[in-house]
Each structure stands twice: as C-alpha cells, then as structure tokens.
Write a protein that holds these residues in place. Structure first.
Motif, short mmCIF file in Angstrom:
data_model
loop_
_atom_site.label_atom_id
_atom_site.label_comp_id
_atom_site.label_asym_id
_atom_site.label_seq_id
_atom_site.Cartn_x
_atom_site.Cartn_y
_atom_site.Cartn_z
N THR A 292 0.62 -1.12 -0.06
CA THR A 292 0.09 -0.07 0.04
C THR A 292 0.85 1.33 0.21
O THR A 292 2.00 1.21 0.12
CB THR A 292 -0.93 0.09 1.23
OG1 THR A 292 0.03 0.20 2.53
CG2 THR A 292 -1.69 -1.18 1.30
N ARG A 293 0.25 2.42 -0.27
CA ARG A 293 1.00 3.74 0.04
C ARG A 293 1.48 3.73 1.32
O ARG A 293 2.60 4.23 1.40
CB ARG A 293 -0.12 4.83 -0.34
CG ARG A 293 0.54 6.16 -0.42
CD ARG A 293 -0.20 7.33 -1.03
NE ARG A 293 -1.40 7.42 -0.17
CZ ARG A 293 -1.59 8.09 0.90
NH1 ARG A 293 -0.57 8.81 1.53
NH2 ARG A 293 -2.93 8.21 1.61
N GLY A 294 0.97 3.42 2.29
CA GLY A 294 1.36 3.47 3.77
C GLY A 294 2.76 2.73 3.82
O GLY A 294 3.64 3.13 4.57
N ASP A 295 2.67 1.30 3.22
CA ASP A 295 3.93 0.73 3.26
C ASP A 295 4.93 1.37 2.50
O ASP A 295 6.16 1.24 3.30
CB ASP A 295 3.63 -0.50 2.44
CG ASP A 295 2.66 -1.47 3.09
OD1 ASP A 295 2.57 -1.71 4.47
OD2 ASP A 295 2.01 -2.34 2.14
N VAL A 296 4.90 2.12 1.58
CA VAL A 296 5.89 2.67 0.71
C VAL A 296 6.21 4.14 1.85
O VAL A 296 7.44 4.34 1.58
CB VAL A 296 5.48 3.33 -0.71
CG1 VAL A 296 6.19 4.30 -1.16
CG2 VAL A 296 5.15 2.29 -1.48
N GLU A 297 5.40 4.67 2.30
CA GLU A 297 5.63 5.74 3.16
C GLU A 297 6.37 5.25 4.41
O GLU A 297 7.48 5.88 4.84
CB GLU A 297 4.34 6.38 3.42
CG GLU A 297 3.71 7.39 2.36
CD GLU A 297 2.18 7.98 2.59
OE1 GLU A 297 1.93 7.76 3.56
OE2 GLU A 297 1.97 8.53 1.55
N ARG A 298 6.10 4.29 4.95
CA ARG A 298 7.05 3.77 6.27
C ARG A 298 8.37 3.60 5.74
O ARG A 298 9.23 3.91 6.43
CB ARG A 298 6.34 2.44 6.72
CG ARG A 298 5.23 2.58 7.63
CD ARG A 298 4.82 1.60 8.28
NE ARG A 298 4.19 0.58 7.36
CZ ARG A 298 2.71 0.68 7.48
NH1 ARG A 298 2.22 1.71 7.76
NH2 ARG A 298 2.18 -0.28 6.65
N VAL A 299 8.94 3.08 4.48
CA VAL A 299 10.11 2.73 4.14
C VAL A 299 10.83 4.20 3.61
O VAL A 299 11.85 4.38 4.21
CB VAL A 299 10.30 1.89 2.91
CG1 VAL A 299 11.43 1.63 2.37
CG2 VAL A 299 9.77 0.50 3.27
N ARG A 300 10.13 5.03 3.01
CA ARG A 300 10.68 6.04 2.44
C ARG A 300 10.71 7.23 3.56
O ARG A 300 11.54 8.13 3.64
CB ARG A 300 10.09 6.71 1.31
CG ARG A 300 9.82 5.91 0.13
CD ARG A 300 9.37 6.48 -1.06
NE ARG A 300 10.10 7.59 -1.52
CZ ARG A 300 9.48 8.94 -1.52
NH1 ARG A 300 8.40 9.14 -1.69
NH2 ARG A 300 10.26 10.05 -1.91
N GLY A 301 9.78 7.04 4.58
CA GLY A 301 9.65 8.27 5.68
C GLY A 301 8.75 9.68 5.17
O GLY A 301 9.09 10.58 5.82
#
Length: 182
Positions: free
Chosen positions: A103-112
């Motif tokens: 999900t977008r949230g998964d991407v955001e957790r990695v990218r910050g």
C-alpha cells in the motif's frame, strides 16, 4: 507458425493490456489447454527465432514485449518518449517492486515521507497498477508493478530484480516488523 499462433501474435500486438489465458482461449475459440500450448509455442518461436519481440507471462497474464537484449539500442527512443523518473519516483518504485503487493502506507513507512504524488505519477506512467484493496480499515489500495515496469527496466520477470543490499534488506525487515507490530 500455425493460424492460431499468428492470430495470438496479432492479438497481443493490438492489445492495450495484458490478457489472461482464459481471455485468449475465448478470443481464439479454443479450449484453455490448446490456447496455452499455442502461447507457449509462440513464446518459444519468438525467443529462438532471433526476433525483436517476446511473449511474456506474469502469473496468468500474457503480453507482447520487446526483447530485453535490444534494450540498449531502444533506450534512445524510450528516453524521448518518457520523461526520466525523479529520485523520489525511483525510490517509491523500488519499494513497490521489492515489497509488492503493498500500500501507499507501506511505501511511506520505508521512505519516511508522503508518497501520494509519486505513486500517482507511477500509476500515470503505467509502471505500477492498483491490484486490489487491503481488508483493513479504510480499505487502502494495494499496488504492484506492471509489464511496462518489466519492459522499461529490461526484465523478463520479477526474479530478475537484483538482490537487495544488506543495508536495504535490514531497512525492509525493520519496516515490515514495525508494520505488523502495530
């Protein structure tokens, strides 16, 4: 090449999206097993015949693509047709490629950082696609890479992705633990 294989080659040439084995069988008016045998024969003929096209299979989806060994020679044309990806877009694309489906949230957790704009950009360029919804509150969209991603990066399958470095793997493991620990 028999008539059915020729039909499938023409069908994939005009298709705007990958086609499932069932769709191809229906369009060819043949049983599923006969369609898959013709698709395998066409794939072999394209690969062994030194042709510029390949028939790729990803799960149950099939698509005609350019031969990976021609990538360097086609890069000039591709660079004219598509703007370069920003570092942020490449970062988000890498997260999706290695963690898919995510999900977008998964991407955001990695990218910050917020990744809404870059994911929309990747969707627009058809490098990623929405493949479903997660069964959690808010039903967030789930994303995965596409045939266009494979073609643009000269890959025949996701198994061709280079292995993650040890530091990148550690970050991925840490974010996975954080995501599931909540």
């Amino acid at each position: 090449m028999n008539e059915l294989e020729a039909f499938y080659e023409a069908l994939f040439f005009i298709a705007e999206k990958p086609l499932s084995s069932a769709e191809v069988a229906e369009l060819g008016g043949v049983p599923l097993m006969q369609a898959e045998a013709a698709l395998d024969a066409l794939r072999t003929e394209l690969e062994e015949g030194g042709r510029g096209l390949r028939l790729q299979r990803n799960g149950d989806a099939w698509q005609l693509a350019t031969a990976p060994d021609l990538g360097a020679r086609l890069a000039t044309y591709a660079a004219r047709e598509e703007a370069r990806l920003t570092p942020a877009a490449l970062e988000a694309l890498a997260v999706i490629a290695y963690r898919q489906p995510c999900t977008r949230g998964d991407v955001e957790r990695v990218r910050g950082v917020d990744s809404d704009y870059v994911i929309r950009s990747l969707l627009h360029r058809r490098l990623v696609a929405e493949v479903g919804r997660r069964d959690t509150p808010g039903r967030p969209a789930i994303f995965a890479t596409t045939f266009t991603f494979l073609e643009r990066f000269g890959l025949t399958s996701l198994e061709d992705l280079p292995p993650l470095s040890s530091s990148a793997a550690a970050v991925a493991a840490r974010t996975a633990i954080e995501a599931h620990g909540r």
